[in-house]
Design an enzyme around this catalytic site. Sequence first.
Site, PDB file in Angstrom:
ATOM      1  N   ASN A 136     -30.151 -16.176  12.571  1.00 48.26           N
ATOM      2  CA  ASN A 136     -29.261 -15.627  11.550  1.00 48.26           C
ATOM      3  C   ASN A 136     -29.728 -16.096  10.171  1.00 48.26           C
ATOM      4  O   ASN A 136     -29.799 -17.308   9.916  1.00 48.26           O
ATOM      5  CB  ASN A 136     -27.827 -16.115  11.853  1.00 48.26           C
ATOM      6  CG  ASN A 136     -26.816 -15.607  10.851  1.00 48.26           C
ATOM      7  OD1 ASN A 136     -27.076 -15.612   9.651  1.00 48.26           O
ATOM      8  ND2 ASN A 136     -25.662 -15.188  11.324  1.00 48.26           N
ATOM      9  N   HIS A 149     -27.741 -17.424   5.398  1.00 48.38           N
ATOM     10  CA  HIS A 149     -27.658 -18.479   4.385  1.00 48.38           C
ATOM     11  C   HIS A 149     -28.893 -18.575   3.493  1.00 48.38           C
ATOM     12  O   HIS A 149     -28.877 -19.297   2.489  1.00 48.38           O
ATOM     13  CB  HIS A 149     -27.275 -19.803   5.034  1.00 48.38           C
ATOM     14  CG  HIS A 149     -25.885 -19.705   5.611  1.00 48.38           C
ATOM     15  ND1 HIS A 149     -24.798 -19.380   4.824  1.00 48.38           N
ATOM     16  CD2 HIS A 149     -25.428 -19.778   6.878  1.00 48.38           C
ATOM     17  CE1 HIS A 149     -23.721 -19.304   5.587  1.00 48.38           C
ATOM     18  NE2 HIS A 149     -24.068 -19.531   6.839  1.00 48.38           N
ATOM     19  N   HIS A 182     -25.042 -10.824   8.911  1.00 47.48           N
ATOM     20  CA  HIS A 182     -23.622 -10.464   8.831  1.00 47.48           C
ATOM     21  C   HIS A 182     -23.346  -9.884   7.443  1.00 47.48           C
ATOM     22  O   HIS A 182     -23.409 -10.606   6.442  1.00 47.48           O
ATOM     23  CB  HIS A 182     -22.787 -11.732   9.070  1.00 47.48           C
ATOM     24  CG  HIS A 182     -21.311 -11.506   9.091  1.00 47.48           C
ATOM     25  ND1 HIS A 182     -20.413 -12.524   9.308  1.00 47.48           N
ATOM     26  CD2 HIS A 182     -20.563 -10.385   8.947  1.00 47.48           C
ATOM     27  CE1 HIS A 182     -19.179 -12.038   9.290  1.00 47.48           C
ATOM     28  NE2 HIS A 182     -19.246 -10.748   9.045  1.00 47.48           N
ATOM     29  N   ARG A 221     -20.760  -9.170   5.273  1.00 46.18           N
ATOM     30  CA  ARG A 221     -19.325  -9.426   5.124  1.00 46.18           C
ATOM     31  C   ARG A 221     -18.718  -8.428   4.158  1.00 46.18           C
ATOM     32  O   ARG A 221     -19.402  -7.921   3.261  1.00 46.18           O
ATOM     33  CB  ARG A 221     -19.089 -10.861   4.637  1.00 46.18           C
ATOM     34  CG  ARG A 221     -19.473 -11.928   5.651  1.00 46.18           C
ATOM     35  CD  ARG A 221     -19.058 -13.304   5.169  1.00 46.18           C
ATOM     36  NE  ARG A 221     -17.622 -13.459   5.224  1.00 46.18           N
ATOM     37  CZ  ARG A 221     -16.963 -14.104   6.192  1.00 46.18           C
ATOM     38  NH1 ARG A 221     -17.612 -14.679   7.167  1.00 46.18           N
ATOM     39  NH2 ARG A 221     -15.651 -14.189   6.163  1.00 46.18           N
ATOM     40  N   ARG A 257     -20.621 -11.784   0.329  1.00 44.94           N
ATOM     41  CA  ARG A 257     -20.900 -13.108  -0.262  1.00 44.94           C
ATOM     42  C   ARG A 257     -22.324 -13.580   0.004  1.00 44.94           C
ATOM     43  O   ARG A 257     -22.834 -14.426  -0.702  1.00 44.94           O
ATOM     44  CB  ARG A 257     -19.898 -14.149   0.228  1.00 44.94           C
ATOM     45  CG  ARG A 257     -20.068 -14.525   1.674  1.00 44.94           C
ATOM     46  CD  ARG A 257     -19.192 -15.694   2.043  1.00 44.94           C
ATOM     47  NE  ARG A 257     -17.783 -15.341   2.060  1.00 44.94           N
ATOM     48  CZ  ARG A 257     -16.891 -15.963   2.829  1.00 44.94           C
ATOM     49  NH1 ARG A 257     -17.263 -16.967   3.605  1.00 44.94           N
ATOM     50  NH2 ARG A 257     -15.637 -15.602   2.824  1.00 44.94           N
ATOM     51  N   HIS A 258     -22.944 -13.081   1.076  1.00 44.60           N
ATOM     52  CA  HIS A 258     -24.360 -13.454   1.264  1.00 44.60           C
ATOM     53  C   HIS A 258     -25.224 -12.188   1.440  1.00 44.60           C
ATOM     54  O   HIS A 258     -25.856 -11.752   0.495  1.00 44.60           O
ATOM     55  CB  HIS A 258     -24.573 -14.509   2.361  1.00 44.60           C
ATOM     56  CG  HIS A 258     -23.715 -14.415   3.590  1.00 44.60           C
ATOM     57  ND1 HIS A 258     -23.644 -13.288   4.343  1.00 44.60           N
ATOM     58  CD2 HIS A 258     -22.909 -15.332   4.195  1.00 44.60           C
ATOM     59  CE1 HIS A 258     -22.834 -13.517   5.367  1.00 44.60           C
ATOM     60  NE2 HIS A 258     -22.350 -14.739   5.304  1.00 44.60           N
ATOM     61  N   GLU A 273     -23.976  -8.067  12.442  1.00 44.42           N
ATOM     62  CA  GLU A 273     -22.614  -8.582  12.622  1.00 44.42           C
ATOM     63  C   GLU A 273     -21.692  -7.870  11.654  1.00 44.42           C
ATOM     64  O   GLU A 273     -22.001  -7.766  10.460  1.00 44.42           O
ATOM     65  CB  GLU A 273     -22.573 -10.085  12.340  1.00 44.42           C
ATOM     66  CG  GLU A 273     -23.201 -10.914  13.423  1.00 44.42           C
ATOM     67  CD  GLU A 273     -23.052 -12.398  13.125  1.00 44.42           C
ATOM     68  OE1 GLU A 273     -22.310 -12.777  12.203  1.00 44.42           O
ATOM     69  OE2 GLU A 273     -23.716 -13.175  13.812  1.00 44.42           O
ATOM     70  N   THR A 297     -17.120 -17.678  10.064  1.00 42.28           N
ATOM     71  CA  THR A 297     -16.337 -16.993  11.085  1.00 42.28           C
ATOM     72  C   THR A 297     -15.661 -18.055  11.956  1.00 42.28           C
ATOM     73  O   THR A 297     -16.295 -18.663  12.809  1.00 42.28           O
ATOM     74  CB  THR A 297     -17.257 -16.081  11.926  1.00 42.28           C
ATOM     75  OG1 THR A 297     -18.061 -15.319  11.023  1.00 42.28           O
ATOM     76  CG2 THR A 297     -16.453 -15.148  12.796  1.00 42.28           C
ATOM     77  N   GLU A 305     -20.342 -12.495  23.065  1.00 42.58           N
ATOM     78  CA  GLU A 305     -20.935 -13.711  22.500  1.00 42.58           C
ATOM     79  C   GLU A 305     -19.809 -14.728  22.378  1.00 42.58           C
ATOM     80  O   GLU A 305     -18.811 -14.477  21.694  1.00 42.58           O
ATOM     81  CB  GLU A 305     -21.564 -13.435  21.130  1.00 42.58           C
ATOM     82  CG  GLU A 305     -22.169 -14.713  20.533  1.00 42.58           C
ATOM     83  CD  GLU A 305     -23.011 -14.468  19.290  1.00 42.58           C
ATOM     84  OE1 GLU A 305     -23.663 -13.406  19.198  1.00 42.58           O
ATOM     85  OE2 GLU A 305     -22.999 -15.347  18.412  1.00 42.58           O
ATOM     86  N   HIS A 347     -22.725 -20.190  17.126  1.00 41.09           N
ATOM     87  CA  HIS A 347     -21.941 -20.795  16.053  1.00 41.09           C
ATOM     88  C   HIS A 347     -21.992 -22.315  16.130  1.00 41.09           C
ATOM     89  O   HIS A 347     -21.591 -22.905  17.120  1.00 41.09           O
ATOM     90  CB  HIS A 347     -20.481 -20.335  16.006  1.00 41.09           C
ATOM     91  CG  HIS A 347     -19.940 -20.368  14.601  1.00 41.09           C
ATOM     92  ND1 HIS A 347     -19.541 -21.518  13.979  1.00 41.09           N
ATOM     93  CD2 HIS A 347     -19.815 -19.381  13.685  1.00 41.09           C
ATOM     94  CE1 HIS A 347     -19.162 -21.241  12.747  1.00 41.09           C
ATOM     95  NE2 HIS A 347     -19.316 -19.951  12.542  1.00 41.09           N
TER      96      HIS A 347
HETATM   97  N1  PXP Z   1     -22.880 -15.705  15.953  1.00 42.31           N
HETATM   98  C1  PXP Z   1     -21.907 -15.153  15.204  1.00 42.31           C
HETATM   99  C2  PXP Z   1     -21.163 -13.991  15.766  1.00 42.31           C
HETATM  100  C3  PXP Z   1     -21.619 -15.626  13.899  1.00 42.31           C
HETATM  101  O1  PXP Z   1     -20.661 -15.049  13.171  1.00 42.31           O
HETATM  102  C4  PXP Z   1     -22.403 -16.673  13.386  1.00 42.31           C
HETATM  103  C5  PXP Z   1     -22.162 -17.165  11.989  1.00 42.31           C
HETATM  104  O2  PXP Z   1     -22.361 -16.167  11.086  1.00 42.31           O
HETATM  105  C6  PXP Z   1     -23.416 -17.205  14.201  1.00 42.31           C
HETATM  106  C7  PXP Z   1     -23.608 -16.729  15.479  1.00 42.31           C
HETATM  107  C8  PXP Z   1     -24.308 -18.302  13.710  1.00 42.31           C
HETATM  108  O3  PXP Z   1     -23.561 -19.452  13.451  1.00 42.31           O
HETATM  109  P1  PXP Z   1     -24.250 -20.654  12.692  1.00 42.31           P
HETATM  110  O4  PXP Z   1     -24.622 -20.135  11.350  1.00 42.31           O
HETATM  111  O5  PXP Z   1     -23.171 -21.698  12.651  1.00 42.31           O
HETATM  112  O6  PXP Z   1     -25.429 -21.067  13.506  1.00 42.31           O
END
Ligand code: PXP
Length: 256
Positions: A11, A14, A47, A49, A53-54, A77, A108, A158, A198
């Site tokens: 992901n 960030h 994602h 959003r 924001r990102h 996402e 999330t 997930e 996550h």
């Molecule tokens: N899976 C989903 C569905 C998420 O929303 C996120 C966070 O955006 C992640 C995985 C990844 O989480 P993390 O950034 O904490 O590794």
Amino acid sequence: MKRQRVRLGVNIDHVATVRNARGGAHPDPARAADAALAAGADGITAHLREDRRHITDADIDVLTALCRRADKPLNFEMAVTEEMLAIALRHTPHAACLVPERREEVTTEGGLAVAGHEARIAPVVKALSDAGIRVSLFIEPSEDQVEAAAAVGAQVVEFHTGRYCLLGDPAEREAEFERLAAAAAQADILGLEVHAGHGLNYATAGSILAIPEIVELNIGHFLIGEAVFVGLDAAIRRMRAAMDEASFGATSGAGS
Ligand code: PXP
């Protein structure tokens, strides 16, 4: 059950968070996606959003093309809204992961409430599936949510591992692990593919793979944070090694 190589979705949200802090073009999430794939990521997760924001709409345009060119899956996402559904149908990514979204949250914070909201979620799952998009639901590891996910026609669940990763007390952590393991077994019986994500780091990504039904992890924040110190390539390669070690042992490697 013989363990298959577990897929790693990276992901890159960030990278966009850091870029947006200055409003310019650097660092570029597409460059991070390229680097992640070169380091062995099996797919890219982003994602979009509602508050942007990102990741931005322009990022999704670029990431869709990049993943298509690389022949790697983009996992989009999205919140369950008309706006996001229209964007997903316009881009037809490999996969869409439906997540809950609250504007005031930092990330999330919980799973999608599917149970009790089937009438709202099922048509979105159907529209995405009809367009050839694999639909995943980001849920808590609970029996009613797994049952509801199967009932609305999702192909994948997930499981939210945030709680598991945060718990410091060993007994509480073990109890959460058991909850995840039971939900994964139930999902598998119902024909759902099982993913998790996550809050995962090298240690928790390894320990969660003791659950044999998990075939994909999606990891973002920790990898991007580690990249500050060791670089994205090294962070992803180390994560890959941690996952393979958990699956196959220290010496046998992914190909065995
Ligand atoms: N899976 C989903 C569905 C998420 O929303 C996120 C966070 O955006 C992640 C995985 C990844 O989480 P993390 O950034 O904490 O590794």
